[in-house]
Write a protein that holds these residues in place. Structure first.
Motif, PDB file in Angstrom:
ATOM      1  N   GLN A  74       1.949  13.014   3.264  1.00 57.91           N
ATOM      2  CA  GLN A  74       0.558  13.192   3.684  1.00 57.91           C
ATOM      3  C   GLN A  74       0.264  12.308   4.880  1.00 57.91           C
ATOM      4  OE1 GLN A  74      -1.871  15.129   2.659  1.00 57.91           O
ATOM      5  NE2 GLN A  74      -0.637  16.036   1.028  1.00 57.91           N
ATOM      6  N   PRO A  75      -0.456  12.845   5.863  1.00 54.43           N
ATOM      7  CA  PRO A  75      -0.903  11.944   6.920  1.00 54.43           C
ATOM      8  C   PRO A  75      -1.763  10.826   6.313  1.00 54.43           C
ATOM      9  CG  PRO A  75      -1.921  14.139   7.130  1.00 54.43           C
ATOM     10  CD  PRO A  75      -0.878  14.236   6.073  1.00 54.43           C
ATOM     11  N   TYR A  76      -1.552   9.622   6.772  1.00 53.89           N
ATOM     12  CA  TYR A  76      -2.269   8.421   6.294  1.00 53.89           C
ATOM     13  C   TYR A  76      -2.023   8.138   4.802  1.00 53.89           C
ATOM     14  CZ  TYR A  76      -4.802  10.012  10.443  1.00 53.89           C
ATOM     15  OH  TYR A  76      -5.117  10.488  11.682  1.00 53.89           O
ATOM     16  N   GLY A  77      -1.027   8.810   4.200  1.00 56.01           N
ATOM     17  CA  GLY A  77      -0.827   8.698   2.761  1.00 56.01           C
ATOM     18  C   GLY A  77      -0.421   7.308   2.309  1.00 56.01           C
ATOM     19  N   GLU A  78       0.162   6.517   3.195  1.00 57.02           N
ATOM     20  CA  GLU A  78       0.688   5.222   2.759  1.00 57.02           C
ATOM     21  C   GLU A  78      -0.147   4.035   3.209  1.00 57.02           C
ATOM     22  OE1 GLU A  78       5.047   5.068   2.076  1.00 57.02           O
ATOM     23  OE2 GLU A  78       5.067   6.270   3.901  1.00 57.02           O
ATOM     24  N   VAL A  79      -1.256   4.287   3.910  1.00 56.45           N
ATOM     25  CA  VAL A  79      -1.941   3.148   4.525  1.00 56.45           C
ATOM     26  C   VAL A  79      -2.559   2.195   3.500  1.00 56.45           C
ATOM     27  CG1 VAL A  79      -2.367   4.403   6.672  1.00 56.45           C
ATOM     28  CG2 VAL A  79      -4.139   4.334   4.933  1.00 56.45           C
ATOM     29  N   PHE A  80      -3.041   2.701   2.374  1.00 55.20           N
ATOM     30  CA  PHE A  80      -3.673   1.778   1.424  1.00 55.20           C
ATOM     31  C   PHE A  80      -2.646   0.912   0.702  1.00 55.20           C
ATOM     32  CE2 PHE A  80      -7.041   4.906   2.103  1.00 55.20           C
ATOM     33  CZ  PHE A  80      -7.996   4.034   2.586  1.00 55.20           C
ATOM     34  N   ASP A  81      -1.461   1.486   0.454  1.00 50.78           N
ATOM     35  CA  ASP A  81      -0.400   0.661  -0.114  1.00 50.78           C
ATOM     36  C   ASP A  81       0.037  -0.415   0.884  1.00 50.78           C
ATOM     37  OD1 ASP A  81      -0.490   2.035  -2.423  1.00 50.78           O
ATOM     38  OD2 ASP A  81       1.287   3.261  -2.049  1.00 50.78           O
ATOM     39  N   LEU A  82       0.101  -0.028   2.160  1.00 44.86           N
ATOM     40  CA  LEU A  82       0.513  -0.995   3.185  1.00 44.86           C
ATOM     41  C   LEU A  82      -0.492  -2.127   3.314  1.00 44.86           C
ATOM     42  CD1 LEU A  82       1.797   1.399   5.988  1.00 44.86           C
ATOM     43  CD2 LEU A  82       3.142  -0.359   4.817  1.00 44.86           C
ATOM     44  N   ILE A  83      -1.771  -1.781   3.354  1.00 46.31           N
ATOM     45  CA  ILE A  83      -2.747  -2.852   3.594  1.00 46.31           C
ATOM     46  C   ILE A  83      -2.882  -3.758   2.371  1.00 46.31           C
ATOM     47  CG2 ILE A  83      -4.931  -1.716   2.956  1.00 46.31           C
ATOM     48  CD1 ILE A  83      -5.808  -3.032   5.847  1.00 46.31           C
ATOM     49  N   ASN A  84      -2.646  -3.223   1.175  1.00 45.55           N
ATOM     50  CA  ASN A  84      -2.629  -4.107   0.004  1.00 45.55           C
ATOM     51  C   ASN A  84      -1.536  -5.164   0.126  1.00 45.55           C
ATOM     52  OD1 ASN A  84      -4.689  -3.603  -1.803  1.00 45.55           O
ATOM     53  ND2 ASN A  84      -3.695  -1.755  -2.567  1.00 45.55           N
ATOM     54  N   ARG A  85      -0.397  -4.748   0.659  1.00 42.27           N
ATOM     55  CA  ARG A  85       0.693  -5.721   0.844  1.00 42.27           C
ATOM     56  C   ARG A  85       0.339  -6.743   1.918  1.00 42.27           C
ATOM     57  NH1 ARG A  85       4.468  -1.413   0.062  1.00 42.27           N
ATOM     58  NH2 ARG A  85       5.178  -1.318   2.203  1.00 42.27           N
ATOM     59  N   MET A  86      -0.523  -6.341   2.882  1.00 44.76           N
ATOM     60  CA  MET A  86      -0.937  -7.287   3.924  1.00 44.76           C
ATOM     61  C   MET A  86      -1.975  -8.276   3.393  1.00 44.76           C
ATOM     62  SD  MET A  86      -1.334  -4.641   7.117  1.00 44.76           S
ATOM     63  CE  MET A  86      -1.802  -5.928   8.302  1.00 44.76           C
ATOM     64  N   ILE A  87      -2.793  -7.802   2.454  1.00 44.25           N
ATOM     65  CA  ILE A  87      -3.873  -8.663   1.950  1.00 44.25           C
ATOM     66  C   ILE A  87      -3.351  -9.647   0.897  1.00 44.25           C
ATOM     67  CG2 ILE A  87      -6.017  -8.659   0.596  1.00 44.25           C
ATOM     68  CD1 ILE A  87      -6.696  -5.968   1.931  1.00 44.25           C
ATOM     69  N   PHE A  88      -2.586  -9.146  -0.058  1.00 44.80           N
ATOM     70  CA  PHE A  88      -2.230  -9.971  -1.218  1.00 44.80           C
ATOM     71  C   PHE A  88      -0.836 -10.584  -1.086  1.00 44.80           C
ATOM     72  CE2 PHE A  88      -5.242  -6.838  -3.178  1.00 44.80           C
ATOM     73  CZ  PHE A  88      -6.252  -7.753  -3.447  1.00 44.80           C
ATOM     74  N   ARG A  89      -0.696 -11.796  -1.607  1.00 45.66           N
ATOM     75  CA  ARG A  89       0.607 -12.469  -1.632  1.00 45.66           C
ATOM     76  C   ARG A  89       1.265 -12.381  -3.000  1.00 45.66           C
ATOM     77  NH1 ARG A  89       1.533 -16.278   2.642  1.00 45.66           N
ATOM     78  NH2 ARG A  89      -0.277 -16.335   4.020  1.00 45.66           N
ATOM     79  N   ASN A  90       0.437 -12.390  -4.045  1.00 47.92           N
ATOM     80  CA  ASN A  90       0.947 -12.362  -5.410  1.00 47.92           C
ATOM     81  C   ASN A  90       1.477 -10.955  -5.722  1.00 47.92           C
ATOM     82  OD1 ASN A  90       1.154 -12.117  -8.225  1.00 47.92           O
ATOM     83  ND2 ASN A  90      -0.476 -13.617  -8.574  1.00 47.92           N
ATOM     84  N   PHE A  91       2.719 -10.885  -6.195  1.00 50.76           N
ATOM     85  CA  PHE A  91       3.340  -9.583  -6.440  1.00 50.76           C
ATOM     86  C   PHE A  91       2.518  -8.695  -7.382  1.00 50.76           C
ATOM     87  CE2 PHE A  91       6.192  -6.697  -8.679  1.00 50.76           C
ATOM     88  CZ  PHE A  91       6.786  -6.053  -7.608  1.00 50.76           C
ATOM     89  N   SER A  92       1.875  -9.313  -8.373  1.00 52.71           N
ATOM     90  CA  SER A  92       1.068  -8.532  -9.323  1.00 52.71           C
ATOM     91  C   SER A  92      -0.041  -7.761  -8.617  1.00 52.71           C
ATOM     92  CB  SER A  92       0.417  -9.456 -10.354  1.00 52.71           C
ATOM     93  OG  SER A  92       1.400  -9.970 -11.203  1.00 52.71           O
ATOM     94  N   ASN A  93      -0.527  -8.311  -7.508  1.00 49.55           N
ATOM     95  CA  ASN A  93      -1.621  -7.667  -6.782  1.00 49.55           C
ATOM     96  C   ASN A  93      -1.139  -6.767  -5.652  1.00 49.55           C
ATOM     97  OD1 ASN A  93      -3.403  -9.211  -8.337  1.00 49.55           O
ATOM     98  ND2 ASN A  93      -3.300 -10.916  -6.887  1.00 49.55           N
TER      99      ASN A  93
END
Lengths: 427, 569
Positions: free
Chosen positions: A144-163
């Motif tokens: 999907q176009p833009y399908g992965e952006v929310f997963d990517l930005i979560n990895r940019m925001i959070f450091r803790n693996f659980s998050n």
């Protein structure tokens, strides 16, 4: 135009079964339908490294049959009774719900209890659902176009693996799942003492209680899973990433900020700030970008509420050939304005009316009531918050919004994800 | 622990009555019909003002005028700019919008009860005093034309466009969408004139549902809409919807399509037809849901598609039946065969008692769920009033469904499901579709995606040329999102029969019943994946030692395109 509004409180009956299952009943007789929501206290936050995607894989497994319900029959039973149903997985929980004609309450309880006590965790079901989940990942994310952006930005925001890791998980982890892993996961998390159940709609309290006892009380409890550590440092993990999306027709960008947990005063203030920025045709950014500058095709934003550190996003898909940095500057200017000048009186009035309207409107549906009750029971240990959360939101002041925006949004401590379209000459 | 009660699904409790009261109805002096339904469960109000003239009333030189006029109502009025209106509505926590459909156009509003009179004022503002500002019209036209371009890239739209044209002929229901030229032509004067002509109280119905008193609501409507002057009702004479006398095939050649979008269409009953209830039940058995016959056949049993359904679209003056599926191109002919099998079966034999009961249970069961929210209830009342349904339609809906018999289902199936005169519309690769589907129709036509007619002869495969010889080792590559994935195919041919092996990232598979027809190659490779047998379909066109085509498998969401060459005998 100030409204002196008194929300009619919902009448609640709560009880726990001996095995630890927490139950909330809300009787509303006006329409002869009943909704049942079962929330398990397991989401992607409970997954460890190498085992991502399990919570969601499990949601699929729950439709694969149990001791007395054949494979895939759950859906057929509900449809033939004139009902609707679904299940979803988030970072916080996995939920299952159905709405049925009121006289089919026993069917709903039979189906939910049978899978809670005797899910068919077999190699065949695991293989088959693993493939279905991979297909879903391809369809909804990879393809999907833009399908992965929310997963990517979560990895940019959070450091803790659980998050930081995604709910859909990785293909490798899904492949590594064994039947033993899945059985362990079921035993630990799908226990009655790790779940809540909410019922809303037309039923008799005594009858519902006795049916619930009959179907659920002999399901054994299990040892409570260890609590999850979701602590985070204040800083985001990564402030900038450029990401090439081969399927995207237009460039886009997404801002993300790390903010305090759900229901904290600061979270509530930022939730309201978000509504003023991006919610509806009169919102600040819609009027600036979609109308005024006519520079943006689509504007979006939302808060992701979690029991631990949470997040808020603002993003845009600009019209072709527009200067992205200028659009970003407009967004940051509006944020700065809120951080300095606070929302206007008219904006606070709008928020109050929208909050009241939204709260009343959502309450019309038995399903929405059951879901909200289950959420409060699970996250806060207090379903009665459904009757007081509106007041908490209405009590937030313009100054509190200003201060929260100033502290959390008007800041270099944010993630910016730049989505670029397929670069020429690359494959 | 023996818990016998768990062994089978439990008995239902005693059914509960579901009663909907009758709404009240009055007619104002200027002809406006007012329907009020007091629903005091929540402090909310839903308002709909419906005009009984929709897109179908647009003249041929003003297509799209009604929809543009409706969309522009909230973009500026005598007392409000687009922005100040949005701010005023949202400051009340309310919503206000307008739209149009084939049969009517409508302005919708909802709010908390204390803001009812504010909303009535804003509603009357957009209904009575729109100004259609030039700058807002320019933005609307530019955005709409972008939307029309995007629409033509979608196979589902291209199919719907042809179905409307074929089923409705000269009737304006035949126009699925305005063109860019239609939108370009619209100006402020046209919008204002259209507004003046069609927004008249004597051709409108106001439906108000919610926490209101009928007398108060009536007074408010008098206050805001009482002075509104009536006009001449549009009395357009509509051409008849043509009867069909033969089976036709219409193909839209969409290059690069990896799927064939199939629609099998027939004229159907209008919304007010007394056959409504048996038709609903018949359609539920045939194809309305994921437990209906066509879904169970084409998806669950054959795996041709992710979804196959049937539906009846019922409008005020007529309607259509459609059976639809998006299938991989190589099974276009097979899918038509299964569709026509199901269409014949519903006509030829009476439905079983179980199927009839399940279909009726679903339809009666979901009805109260739809009435749970005020918006849902309002939509039901609007349908009843706009289509002139029986006064007790909402009160008796469930009884009417429950009273449908197997004989009724058979009778309506025979009346409406007429496979021999169906219009088949397929969007996709025209050459391949023609080869597979031509035997299903008496008449064939082909169009391009812009709607221009093409010469069928250009897509004919000349006779059945001698089968090519595909024996040997094929080195193929799948192009998967820019990645090249190798596939090796080893084939041996005897006459038109093919056998061999296929190996790819989906595993190793054995081909036993492959076929060559002309230059088309079709086969299914069966492989074992984690203990389950998995069918991987491969179809290709062979020319001079090269092969191009697609591979589909149940675990892959979209067909995988490949190409390659014969690398050794």
């Amino acid at each position: 135009m100030s409204l002196n509004f008194q929300l009619q409180p919902l009448e609640l009956h709560q009880f726990d079964l001996a095995n630890g299952l927490r139950v909330v009943l809300n009787k509303v007789d006006s329409i002869p339908v009943v909704s049942l929501a079962v929330y398990y206290d397991v989401g992607s936050r409970n997954e460890r490294k190498g085992r991502t995607g399990f919570a969601h894989l499990f949601e699929h497994m729950m439709f694969q049959g149990s001791e007395n319900v054949p494979k895939a029959a759950h859906f057929q039973y509900i449809m033939k009774a004139g009902g609707t149903m679904n299940g979803t997985t988030s970072s916080e929980r996995t939920n299952y719900y159905e709405t049925l004609p009121a006289n089919e309450l026993p069917l709903a309880l039979w189906l939910e209890s049978d899978r809670m006590r005797s899910l068919a965790v077999t190699q065949e079901n695991l293989d088959n659902q693993r493939e279905a989940v991979k297909e879903e990942k391809r369809l909804r994310y990879d393809n999907q176009p833009y399908g992965e952006v929310f997963d990517l930005i979560n990895r940019m925001i959070f450091r803790n693996f659980s998050n930081s890791h995604s709910t859909i998980g990785s293909m490798e982890d899904l492949d590594a799942a064994t039947v033993d892993d899945v059985q362990d996961f079921f035993r630990t998390y799908y226990a009655p003492n790790n779940a809540v159940m909410a019922l809303s709609g037309a039923f008799e309290i005594d009858e519902a209680r006795s049916l619930i006892s009959r179907y659920f009380e002999t399901i054994p409890s299990q040892e409570r899973p260890a609590p999850v550590d979701v602590d985070e440092p204040a800083e985001v993990a990564e402030t900038y990433l450029e990401y090439e999306d081969k399927l995207a027709p237009f460039p886009a960008f997404l801002f993300g900020w790390k903010i305090p947990e759900r229901r904290s005063p600061e979270f509530l203030a930022l939730y309201l700030a978000g509504k003023l920025l991006y919610d509806g045709d009169s919102s600040r950014l819609y009027q600036k970008l979609v109308k005024g500058d006519e520079s943006v095709i689509q504007l979006f934003g939302f808060t992701d509420e979690r029991r631990g550190p949470s997040s808020i996003f603002v993003g845009a898909i600009p019209k072709p050939d527009r200067d992205l940095s200028q659009i970003r500057e407009v967004i940051m200017e509006e944020i700065r304005d809120l951080a300095i000048n606070a929302p206007t009186g008219a904006e606070m009035q709008k928020l109050a009316n929208q909050l009241i309207n939204d709260t009343v409107r959502v309450r019309q549906s038995s399903m929405a009531r059951a879901q909200q009750l289950a959420e409060h029971a699970l996250y806060d240990g207090d379903p009665a918050l459904i009757n007081s959360e509106l007041d908490e939101l209405l009590a937030v002041t313009a100054d509190q919004i200003r201060d929260a925006v100033s502290k959390y949004l008007d800041s270099e401590n944010r993630a910016l994800l730049d989505v670029v379209t397929k670069k020429s000459g690359t494959n | 622990m023996l818990e016998e009660f768990r062994k089978s699904a439990p008995e239902s409790l005693a059914p509960r009555a579901f009663n909907i009261a009758q709404p009240s109805e009055t007619i104002l002096a200027n002809g406006l019909r007012l329907i009020v339904f007091e629903d005091k469960r929540f402090p909310l109000v839903s308002l709909r003002l419906i005009f009984l003239a929709g897109d179908a009333y647009d003249s041929a030189d003003a297509v799209g005028l009604t929809s543009s006029m409706a969309s522009m109502l909230t973009e500026g009025t005598e007392n409000y700019s687009s922005r100040s209106l949005a701010e005023e509505v949202e400051r009340l926590g309310a919503s206000l919008g307008a739209s149009s459909g084939s049969d009517n156009s409508r302005v919708s509003a909802s709010c908390l009860t204390p803001y009812l009179s504010d909303m009535m004022r804003l509603l009357s503002e957009v209904v009575l005093k729109p100004t259609f500002p030039q700058n807002e019209l320019d933005l609307y036209k530019a955005n709409t034309i972008e939307g029309l371009k995007f629409q033509r890239s979608q196979a589902s739209f291209l199919a719907a466009e042809q179905v409307s044209r074929i089923i409705y002929g000269e009737h304006p229901y035949s126009i699925a969408s305005p063109s860019a030229a239609d939108i370009e032509r619209i100006d402020r004067e046209m919008l204002a004139a259209q507004h003046q002509r069609t927004f008249i109280p004597n051709n409108a119905v106001m439906v108000a549902v919610g926490d209101i008193e009928t007398a108060h609501m009536t007074a408010l409507v008098e206050e805001y809409f009482g002075e509104w002057l009536g006009g001449e009702k549009p009395d357009r004479v509509f051409p008849p919807i043509p009867a069909r006398d033969r089976r036709t095939l219409t193909i839209v050649n969409r290059e690069g399509s990896s799927q064939a979008n199939i629609v099998i269409a027939l004229p159907g009953p209008r919304r007010g037809d007394p056959d409504f209830f048996p038709v609903m039940v018949m359609n539920q058995v045939l194809g309305a849901g994921a437990s209906s016959r066509v879904f169970m056949n084409l998806r669950e049993e054959k795996g041709y598609t992710y979804g196959a359904y049937t539906k009846f679209d019922m409008k005020r003056l007529g309607g259509e039946f459609e059976a639809t599926a998006e299938v991989r191109t190589s099974v276009t002919g097979d899918s038509l065969r299964e569709f026509f099998f199901e269409l014949a079966r519903i006509r030829d034999e009476q439905v079983s008692g179980d199927e009839l009961r399940d279909a009726k249970n679903f339809l009666t069961g979901v009805f109260p769920i739809r009435a749970e929210t005020q918006e849902g209830l309002t939509n039901l009342i609007v349908q009843q009033k706009v289509y002139g349904l029986a006064d007790d339609y909402l009160q008796t809906y469930r009884e009417m469904i429950a009273s449908v018999t197997a004989e009724d289902v058979l009778r309506t199936a025979r009346k409406y499901i007429k496979p021999e005169t169906a219009a088949i519309v397929i969007v996709g690769d025209a050459g391949e579709i023609l080869a597979q589907a031509r035997s299903f129709a008496e008449e064939i036509e082909i169009f391009d995606t812009e709607g221009a007619r093409l010469d069928v002869a250009d897509f004919e495969r000349a006779g059945e040329p001698p089968a090519v010889d595909v024996t040997g080792q094929w080195a193929l590559e799948i192009d998967f999102q820019g990645q090249k994935l190798p596939v090796s195919l080893s084939l041996s041919q005897e006459g038109p029969a093919i056998s061999g092996t296929l190996s790819s990232m989906l595993g190793e598979g054995v081909i036993e019943n492959g076929k060559i027809a002309g230059s088309s190659f079709n086969a299914v490779a069966v492989s074992e994946v984690q203990g389950k047998s998995l069918g991987i379909s491969i179809s290709g066109i062979v020319v001079d030692g090269t092969m191009k085509g697609s591979i589909t498998a149940p675990i892959v969401p979209e067909p995988l395109l490949f190409s390659g060459t014969l690398s050794g005998k």
